[in-house]
Scaffold this active site. Structure first.
Site, mmCIF file in Angstrom:
data_model
loop_
_atom_site.group_PDB
_atom_site.id
_atom_site.type_symbol
_atom_site.label_atom_id
_atom_site.label_comp_id
_atom_site.label_asym_id
_atom_site.label_seq_id
_atom_site.Cartn_x
_atom_site.Cartn_y
_atom_site.Cartn_z
ATOM 1 N N LYS A 1 55.373 51.658 43.981
ATOM 2 C CA LYS A 1 54.609 50.487 44.434
ATOM 3 C C LYS A 1 55.547 49.319 44.719
ATOM 4 C CE LYS A 1 51.697 46.968 42.293
ATOM 5 N NZ LYS A 1 50.483 46.907 43.129
ATOM 6 N N ARG B 1 48.141 49.791 45.928
ATOM 7 C CA ARG B 1 47.264 49.287 44.870
ATOM 8 C C ARG B 1 47.010 50.349 43.804
ATOM 9 N NH1 ARG B 1 43.735 44.678 45.303
ATOM 10 N NH2 ARG B 1 42.332 45.523 43.749
ATOM 11 N N ALA B 2 47.236 49.953 42.548
ATOM 12 C CA ALA B 2 46.970 50.880 41.454
ATOM 13 C C ALA B 2 45.991 50.233 40.481
ATOM 14 C CB ALA B 2 48.269 51.218 40.740
ATOM 15 N N ASP C 1 40.536 42.356 35.696
ATOM 16 C CA ASP C 1 39.793 43.434 36.307
ATOM 17 C C ASP C 1 38.429 43.501 35.637
ATOM 18 O OD1 ASP C 1 40.285 46.452 37.575
ATOM 19 O OD2 ASP C 1 38.917 46.438 35.880
ATOM 20 N N CYS D 1 28.640 46.479 46.278
ATOM 21 C CA CYS D 1 29.339 46.015 47.469
ATOM 22 C C CYS D 1 29.460 47.090 48.534
ATOM 23 C CB CYS D 1 30.710 45.482 47.114
ATOM 24 S SG CYS D 1 31.485 46.281 45.727
ATOM 25 N N HIS E 1 36.726 40.761 52.716
ATOM 26 C CA HIS E 1 37.957 41.556 52.684
ATOM 27 C C HIS E 1 38.959 41.079 53.716
ATOM 28 C CE1 HIS E 1 34.715 43.906 50.923
ATOM 29 N NE2 HIS E 1 35.643 44.238 50.050
HETATM 30 N N1 GLN Z 1 31.605 40.032 39.928
HETATM 31 C C1 GLN Z 1 32.683 40.757 40.516
HETATM 32 C C2 GLN Z 1 33.560 39.800 41.323
HETATM 33 O O1 GLN Z 1 33.070 38.922 41.890
HETATM 34 C C3 GLN Z 1 32.188 41.846 41.418
HETATM 35 C C4 GLN Z 1 33.319 42.647 42.016
HETATM 36 C C5 GLN Z 1 32.923 43.873 42.791
HETATM 37 O O2 GLN Z 1 31.801 44.022 43.221
HETATM 38 N N2 GLN Z 1 33.835 44.790 42.983
HETATM 39 O O3 GLN Z 1 34.737 39.964 41.409
HETATM 40 ZN ZN ZN Z 2 31.394 43.788 45.350
#
Ligand code: GLN
Ligand code: ZN
Length: 740
Positions: free
Chosen positions: A20, A500-501, A474, A628, A679
């Site tokens: 990485k 990414r890990a 995380d 998501c 993103h």
């Molecule tokens: N509550 C988390 C954040 O806002 C949700 C993250 C996710 O859906 N991966 O980071």
């Molecule tokens: Zn999300």
């Protein structure tokens, strides 16, 4: 007699994530391309050597990659997205396709079956396949110099490759175009001295594989005819073979998963389908971190051996999905540590199993395994759930109570939880972890950051605020560090995508809520504002899916234990005056079993645990959840059954298609529209957001909608976040005005 052993793939990251860091240094311009190639070659060769030294007989070549092995194959076949087409095939082009550049978006990334590994989706769109350069052959020759005959080339097979691609109009025609390329690769491998060649065709454990049986017969008959000298292993994993007809394919060997596909595959073995075949038997779990039960596995091996021509032992799948080694872990309980097997330890297990009880380490390993099962912390203590509420007051009734309590405007605005984790946040956390600053200093820093962002949100005029999750690296590891039954590792990293890990926690014992998890930060944030602050928790299914789970109790029981722990936390938040609580289930869908037949049971379990967690609240407490992604068609009933007052979802990239899944009278609950894609660093215009809000309003009532970004903002920078949220609020106000 000692059996032969093999592996299907080995972790790329390196013991200390060297891989990485090399790649990221190259991206940052800190090392040259030559240095990157030299250093990663050293790593690659050391992985081969390590496996050879461990005593493995067949070692994969071609599993290594500088980003993703599917992307490697795409470049080798000249399947390059049209927008990148006028460039030479270079390493920089490769990284640009994977990551995007200033002119062009990256190729899509998708989950590799039901794992947390993501591959780069090949884009066909009429690109003509051609063999640009047999990169795999170079790797094979390189490996042969070091490990000789043990080198086993690995390639993803044509049917799986095309199934994973986008822009394929005519499946059969596309596969046909690739066949001569595969043929040439196989020819060159055999000419170079390859014995077995592993051809990964995991699509044949999925329901989709059932429609590809005729194609499989044609393709593998073609190879048998055109390159009879190539000894192909038809390799599958993650489930059992979808059809017994596959056992008739004219290949030299079959690779089968006897861990995750045990029942189906063993049945085929017992029915005699493989009686004169060589079987590469995946008897060690390649996806979890537990040491094998050698006694049970040995009898499984004997059972298989009796009914096939030859057995070669291997893990159930590539070891890409587990951390490298437990040797560098210094803080694990010794009994627990002895009961773990990461990639390197799995190699040892294979050689022990291959030799059987006469192996000098056999007895010790059995003793370690038994000690773990007998440990106190392993005692299964399942709480009686029959007295826990799983049903809330009818939505129509509680919604009214909540409306009266919060008095929110139409289309309330909110965010998904996290705000940018700035360099300063990361630096301060590191300093605290190293002991350079005190707990108090760290806490003060987090509070200051929370206060700063409460102010920003108020200034933006957002309706429901969040504290920002600055204390969390995380969303799963954070809970793992505070709940009983979990442990976290120091170096247990696994590749998720590209460089990414992730470091999934290990669930080793009964999960319990033993201390407040989020109360301090949430209550502090609420003390600063009159607007509601939304509490932020991770849900039971997501916690399990992003952890290494214990396998000695049922998944349903494990979900429920965690659901109860989350319930305890919700109670604390509620008692502290927090009125809105979000329970994220970001990984609910990705954990969906590959086979339809197994999906309903999983979804049912998910609903029970989520409702255990969230149904004990008062009517006036509003429960949110977040997912998501946008493809809800198959799980819409489950989503309804979760009975969350509001679910926030992705809608921007899917252009609102998602709304169709909800477009029935039977989805009466609140929906948070993810109106822009977080993103990308790009700031959406107010106009775009307005369009995204208006689209679903054509079909569904404004009363049920909320407006929010489509996921957490942790990875974004502050200026772009603030600008995007400004536009989000402006767009919402515009639409409110229109609605009158
Ligand atoms: N509550 C988390 C954040 O806002 C949700 C993250 C996710 O859906 N991966 O980071
Ligand atoms: Zn999300």
């Amino acid at each position: 007699m000692t059996l032969k052993t093999s592996t299907l793939g080995y972790p790329r990251l390196g013991e200390h994530r060297e891989w990485k860091f090399l790649i990221e240094s190259y991206w940052a311009g800190n090392i040259t391309q030559e240095e990157l190639l030299d250093k990663t070659k050293e790593l690659r060769l050391s992985f081969l050597k390590k496996q050879a030294d461990a005593g493995l007989d067949l070692i994969p070549v071609g599993d290594f990659s500088l980003y993703d092995h599917i992307l490697d194959l795409s470049l080798q076949f000249n399947i390059i997205p049209k927008r990148f087409k006028d460039r030479d095939i270079t390493l920089d082009l490769y990284f640009d396709i994977a990551r995007g550049n200033k002119d062009h978006v990256a190729s899509a990334m998708k989950k590799w079956f039901n794992t947390n590994y993501h591959y780069i989706v090949p884009e066909f769109n009429n690109v003509k396949p051609q063999l640009t350069h047999n990169r795999l052959l170079d790797l094979y020759s390189e490996a042969k110099d070091i490990i000789g005959d043990k080198a086993k080339p690995v390639i993803v097979g044509p049917l799986t490759y095309v199934s994973l691609a986008s822009g394929v109009d005519d499946f059969t025609a596309t596969v046909k175009k690739l066949l001569p390329l595969y043929k040439q690769i196989f020819k060159e491998f055999t000419q170079a001295g390859a014995n077995y060649i592993q051809v990964d065709e995991p699509i044949f454990v999925t329901d989709e594989g059932a429609s590809l049986l005729e194609a499989a017969k044609c393709v593998y008959a073609y190879f048998a005819e055109e390159v009879p000298e190539a000894k192909l292993i038809f390799q599958t994993y993650f489930e059992g073979l979808i059809s017994k007809e596959l056992a008739e394919l004219p290949v030299a060997a079959f690779g089968l998963d006897f861990v995750h596909g045990l029942e189906d595959n063993l049945k085929l073995i017992h029915e005699g389908y493989f009686k004169d075949k060589v079987v590469f038997a995946g008897v060690i779990d390649g996806r979890n971190v537990w040491a094998s039960d050698l006694t049970a596995t040995s009898s499984l091996i004997t059972d298989i051996q009796d009914k096939v021509k030859e057995v070669i032992l291997q893990p159930s799948c590539s070891l890409l999905h587990v951390p490298v080694t437990k040797q560098n872990e210094t803080s694990l309980d010794p009994v627990l540590k002895n009961g773990l097997a990461f990639a390197d330890e799995k190699l040892v297990e294979l050689t022990i199993l291959a030799q059987g009880t006469s192996h000098p380490l056999y007895a010790q390993h059995v003793a370690d395994f038994e000690a773990l099962q007998a440990a106190d912390f392993r005692n299964v203590n399942l709480e009686d759930i029959s007295s826990v509420k799983t049903e809330r007051t009818a939505y129509s009734k509680r919604a009214k109570i909540q409306d009266d309590r919060f008095k929110l405007p139409t289309l309330p605005t909110t965010t998904i939880g996290s705000f940018p984790q700035s360099a300063e946040v990361r630096r301060t956390r590191l300093a605290w972890k190293r002991g350079d600053i005190t707990d108090q200093d760290y806490e003060n820093f987090i509070q200051a950051e929370i206060a700063r962002w409460i102010k920003i949100q108020e200034d933006l005029d957002i309706d429901v605020l969040v504290h920002g999750e600055f204390e969390r690296v995380d969303m799963v590891e954070f809970f793992g560090q505070k709940l009983a039954g979990f442990t976290t590792t120091q170096l247990g990293w696994v590749q998720s995508y590209g460089s990414r890990a992730v470091k999934p926690p290990i669930i080793f014992g009964d999960v319990k809520h033993i201390q407040p998890l989020t109360v301090k930060e949430t209550v502090y944030a609420q003390s600063l504002t009159n607007r509601p602050v939304k509490g932020m928790l991770t849900g039971p299914i997501t916690i399990v899916n992003w952890s290494f789970e214990r396998t000695d109790i049922s998944r349903g029981d494990l979900f429920n234990q965690i659901g109860l722990a989350i319930k305890d936390e919700i109670k604390l938040l509620e008692e502290a005056g927090i009125g809105i609580i979000q329970v994220d289930e970001a990984a609910l869908r990705e954990g969906l079993p590959l086979r339809k037949a197994k999906q309903q049971a999983y979804l049912d379990d998910a609903v029970v645990s989520f409702r255990l967690a969230t149904s004990s609240v008062k009517d006036e407490t509003q429960i949110h959840t977040h997912m998501c992604y946008s493809k809800f068609d198959e799980i819409i009933d489950t989503i309804r059954q979760l009975d969350a007052d509001v679910i926030s979802i992705e809608t921007s990239r899917s252009h609102g298609d998602i709304i169709q899944s909800f477009e029935t009278n039977n989805y009466p609950l609140g929906i948070g529209l993810g109106v822009y894609d977080i993103h990308s660093p790009r700031v959406p215009t107010t106009q775009e957001i307005t369009t995204n809000i208006l689209r679903p309003l054509q079909h569904l009532s404004a009363k049920q909608f909320w407006v929010n970004p489509d996921c957490g903002l942790k990875t974004r920078k502050e200026p772009e976040t603030v600008a995007a949220l400004e536009h989000l609020v402006a767009a919402t106000k515009e639409v409110r005005a229109k609605l009158g």
